[in-house]
Enzyme design. Structure first.
Site, PDB file in Angstrom:
ATOM      1  CB  ALA A   8      26.455 -20.650  37.869  1.00  0.00           C
ATOM      2  CB  ALA A  10      27.306 -14.700  44.672  1.00  0.00           C
ATOM      3  N   GLY A  12      23.268 -17.065  41.592  1.00  0.00           N
ATOM      4  CA  GLY A  12      22.920 -18.237  40.801  1.00  0.00           C
ATOM      5  C   GLY A  12      23.319 -19.523  41.501  1.00  0.00           C
ATOM      6  CE  LYS A 188      17.325  -6.993  44.614  1.00  0.00           C
ATOM      7  NZ  LYS A 188      17.517  -8.346  44.055  1.00  0.00           N
ATOM      8  CB  SER A 261      25.787  -7.617  43.740  1.00  0.00           C
ATOM      9  OG  SER A 261      24.964  -6.527  43.360  1.00  0.00           O
TER      10      SER A 261
END
Length: 313
Positions: A8, A10, A12, A188, A261
């Site tokens: 959980a 960013a 999530g 990606k 990220s």
């Protein structure tokens, strides 16, 4: 349907918040103690494109799930790649014969780990082009637009995959079913493999990287190694098209002003990165196929050097 967001952070937090806002039965699972305590005390604080929300979503440490005796119907995986096996092991008591998993992790090959815990028929794989950030424990910054693309790993899973597409789409996550998500996952990975590590090393946003005279040259060299390795995996990437897709990320009116990220992990939070599951995968597969990967090798080693210098954990 009970939906668990495993990881959980960013991203999530974005998916958990949007699914919860849409009326789904959602729980968050994470290991960051301050984050968990803040959400339990004050709710998840969300800045969604300048509009503030507070969402009270149940959140647990992974080891607490067994004590709750909950059964989870759908797990959305957002852990860091190196934490995946430990997370699924901790959730094993909540996994039943019909539990499905949707893996949206960055990187390549995570289904090999997931298959240790559930049959291939129960596994969905995909990518998301949403962005997210954390302003601190319990504080999510959700700016801009995005999408999700997913596919069942085995033929029997298609009906459920379509059901998940509907659930995510109804939550505003712009989800679509893909007949060839593996291509999109590698595409990606090319974006992440060229932009994430370089932005972390340069302490730059994507747009700032794009403003340099050498950005395209760096990206071309890294991208070419991904394309060569993918070809050995029976996947033909359109190198010119992928390059243009990467260059488009420089746009400050899109995601250009976003810190990717790996930058958030390494520079902002001094956490270990997922470089071994992005550029590092290309290095390992390159060794397997006899392909030289000097750019991915150097980038991977520089990220690990920076991890050591700043004491990332």
């Amino acid at each position: 349907m009970k939906i668990a967001i495993a990881g959980a952070g960013a991203m999530g937090s974005r998916f958990g918040f949007m699914l919860h806002q849409a009326g789904n039965d959602v729980i968050l699972i994470d290991k960051w103690e301050d984050h968990i305590n803040e959400i339990r005390k004050n709710g998840l604080k969300v800045n969604l494109n300048g509009e503030m929300f507070t969402s009270y979503i149940p959140i647990y440490f992974p080891e607490e799930i067994a004590e709750t005796k909950q059964k989870i119907d759908l797990i959305l995986l957002f852990t860091k790649a190196m934490q995946l096996e430990d997370m699924l092991s901790a959730l094993s008591t909540a996994i039943h014969s019909e539990t499905k998993v949707l893996c949206l992790l960055n990187g390549i090959g995570h289904e090999d780990v997931i298959e240790k815990f559930m049959p291939k028929d129960n596994i969905l794989i995909g990518i998301t082009m949403w962005t997210a950030g954390l302003a601190g424990a319990g504080k999510a910054e959700l700016i801009g637009d995005g999408s999700v693309e997913l596919q069942n790993l085995a033929p029997k899973g298609k009906d459920y995959a379509l059901e998940v597409v509907k659930i995510l789409d109804q939550a505003g996550l712009h989800c679509k079913y893909s007949p060839d998500v593996r291509y999109s996952i590698w595409e990606k990975a090319c974006v992440n493999g060229t932009v994430n590590g370089t932005c972390a090393l340069l302490d730059a946003t994507i747009a700032e990287l794009g403003q340099t005279d050498v950005a395209v040259s760096i990206i071309k060299n890294i991208l070419h190694e991904f394309v060569l390795v993918a070809k050995q995996e029976r996947l033909i990437l359109d190198e010119a098209a992928v390059l243009q897709k990467i260059i488009k990320t420089f746009d400050p009116n899109g995601i250009g002003n976003h810190y990717p990220s790996m930058h958030q992990d390494l520079v902002k939070n001094h956490r270990l990165t997922e470089v071994d599951y992005i550029n590092g995968v290309v290095v390992r597969k390159g060794e397997k196929y006899g392909i030289d990967t000097p750019f991915c090798t150097l980038l991977t080693e520089l990220i690990h050097a920076k991890e050591q210098l700043i004491g990332a954990k």
